[in-house]
Write an enzyme that holds these catalytic residues in place. Structure first.
Site, PDB file in Angstrom:
ATOM      1  N   SER A   1      -0.453  27.374  -8.823  1.00 43.42           N
ATOM      2  CA  SER A   1       0.851  26.732  -8.961  1.00 43.42           C
ATOM      3  C   SER A   1       0.830  25.867 -10.212  1.00 43.42           C
ATOM      4  O   SER A   1      -0.181  25.247 -10.532  1.00 43.42           O
ATOM      5  CB  SER A   1       1.133  25.873  -7.723  1.00 43.42           C
ATOM      6  OG  SER A   1       2.042  24.837  -8.041  1.00 43.42           O
TER       7      SER A   1
ATOM      8  N   LYS B   1      -3.071  24.509  -5.048  1.00 43.46           N
ATOM      9  CA  LYS B   1      -2.509  25.764  -4.554  1.00 43.46           C
ATOM     10  C   LYS B   1      -3.238  27.008  -5.055  1.00 43.46           C
ATOM     11  O   LYS B   1      -3.629  27.088  -6.213  1.00 43.46           O
ATOM     12  CB  LYS B   1      -1.035  25.889  -4.969  1.00 43.46           C
ATOM     13  CG  LYS B   1      -0.085  25.000  -4.221  1.00 43.46           C
ATOM     14  CD  LYS B   1      -0.037  25.301  -2.714  1.00 43.46           C
ATOM     15  CE  LYS B   1       0.773  26.532  -2.394  1.00 43.46           C
ATOM     16  NZ  LYS B   1       2.199  26.343  -2.624  1.00 43.46           N
TER      17      LYS B   1
END
Ligand code: ARG
Length: 458
Positions: free
Chosen positions: A277, A283
């Protein structure tokens, strides 16, 4: 550059109409099929007494030069090349002179494009079959490595009964096996040669249609020229199969996305097959799977588009049919990514047995408990009801069913004995599903054998 059909026109085509009409930007992809078809047609024209051997030889050599130009990215496109058929013929005539003008004797772009497109689909089917096989083999390898690893099985996305990872993974093998077989059928349907149908009514020259079909690798020739130039059923069939493959990949994607989430944590997708991300540093996203799931929508759209174009067309060739190619090219290009990406993802997938183990809670064995009562000669319906009471009692006491005392069990039914504890055994539960197609180790070993055998063909 004058048009192939320019004779009866007094005025130049409007610029915007030219652009609107041209299919060259996308159908140049068919150059190989178009040239192969033209070479076979030129040979056919010798048998029909239209060309001398020497003329045919000149055309074939010229067509091979044109093919070289395409292959080396040196093909000189010219204004007025409206589609691949006109471009090849125009260039051929530039290279070999007037004899180039004889090639189109007795044929039409209508049977030509139908033949080219069928040849393309035949090749595309074979390529997709290879990618499907690679993915199936990745599934078998993944299943075999963890064949008997127990995990919860789900219906309605709720805990249902214990299964094994191998059984789950192979449940995605069989849909692809059906797809592979569907591709086989589509190939058969597609490999029917329309050449010799000409514009619509058939050709006026005594062409040996079968010889042309044989040379090009078709398995048969079409029986009705009107149908042959308008039939795109094979294209719809191809897309339907592409939709089924995409749907199958989409469902597996969704399942793996769930299993990869923190909540399940059953699997870890390899770093090479996930992405990050831009904002949240922690992430690791399953983008590959999300895209695969998402692309099933576009492939379905391609099928819908083609079917809608085909619906209600009057007999025979209508220009609407020029819209037939892009949806298939797009579906093929999509599968050329999604199938290998899924295979790569499975080949690098890490399983987390401890996380699956943690989810093996005893109510997954409630059916086994009912079967225990059935063995004590109770009707299954009664047994089902009594075990429902067991589950409810444990829920009310806020304890797992394994923590209930024998007295608790016997308060519900005197048929429960102290042997009831033997039921709370996941291995025994798995082993009991031993009929063909079941999750037991023996049934699973047999399933792997059949899967290997079935996925050898081709
Ligand atoms: N570019 C056309 C197509 O893709 C070729 C056939 C054209 N036939 C015709 N009668 N205009 O369908």
């Amino acid at each position: 550059m004058s048009k192939l059909w320019g004779g009866r026109f007094a005025k130049k085509t409007d610029e915007i109409v030219q652009q609107f009409n041209d299919s060259l930007p996308f159908d140049q992809r068919l150059y190989g099929q178009d040239i192969a078809g033209s070479i076979a047609w030129a040979r056919g024209l010798v048998g029909a007494g239209v060309l001398t051997d020497a003329e045919m030889q000149t055309l074939v050599e010229g067509l091979e030069l044109v093919r070289d130009e395409f292959e080396n990215g040196r093909f000189p496109f010219a204004e007025g090349d409206e589609d691949i058929h006109t471009a090849v013929e125009r260039r051929l005539t530039e290279l070999v002179g007037n004899v180039g003008g004889k090639l189109h004797t007795g044929r039409s772009r209508n049977d030509q494009v139908a033949a080219d497109f069928r040849l393309w689909v035949m090749g595309a089917v074979r390529r997709i079959q290879i990618w499907v096989r690679d993915l199936q083999h990745a599934m078998i390898a993944n299943a075999e490595a963890n064949l008997h690893l127990p995990m919860p099985g789900y219906t309605h996305l709720q805990h249902a009964q214990p299964i094994t990872w191998g059984h789950f993974m192979l449940s995605h093998f069989w849909p692809l096996q059906r797809d592979w077989e569907r591709l086989e059928q589509i190939w058969e349907e597609t490999a029917v040669c329309p050449l010799g149908s000409a514009a619509l009514a058939g050709t006026a020259y005594p062409i040996d249609r079968q010889a042309i079909a044989d040379e090009l690798g078709f398995r048969a020739i079409s029986q009705n020229s009107l149908d042959a130039v308008s039939d795109r059923d094979f294209a719809a069939g191809f897309l339907y199969t592409a939709v089924m493959i995409s749907t199958h990949l989409g469902r597996l994607s969704e399942q793996l996305i769930l299993f990869n989430s923190a909540e399940f944590g059953f699997i870890r997708i390899d770093d090479g097959f996930s992405t990050g991300s831009s904002l949240m540093p922690q992430k690791k996203n399953p983008d590959t799977l999300e895209l695969t799931r998402g692309k099933s929508g576009r492939v379905l759209g391609n099928l819908m588009g083609l079917l809608t174009t085909m619906k209600g067309l009057p007999s025979t060739y209508d220009k609407d049919l020029q819209e037939d190619k892009e949806p298939l090219f797009d579906a093929f290009d999509t599968l050329s990514m999604t199938l290998p990406v899924m295979a790569g993802l499975l080949n690098t997938l890490t399983l987390r047995p401890e996380r699956m183990q943690a989810q093996l809670e005893p109510t997954l064995l409630a059916t086994d408990l009912a079967d225990y009562l059935v063995k004590k000669n109770l009707p299954f319906r009664t047994a089902h009801h009594l075990v429902g009471e067991v589950v409810q009692t444990a829920e009310n006491k806020n304890i797992p069913i394994t923590a209930l005392s024998l007295a608790d069990f016997q308060a519900i039914s005197p048929h429960f004995g102290d042997d009831v504890t033997a039921i709370f055994n996941f291995q025994a539960s798995l082993a009991s599903r031993a009929t063909t197609g079941g999750t037991s180790p023996a049934a699973l070993a047999a399933q792997v054998r059949v899967a290997k055998l079935r996925s050898e063909a081709g």
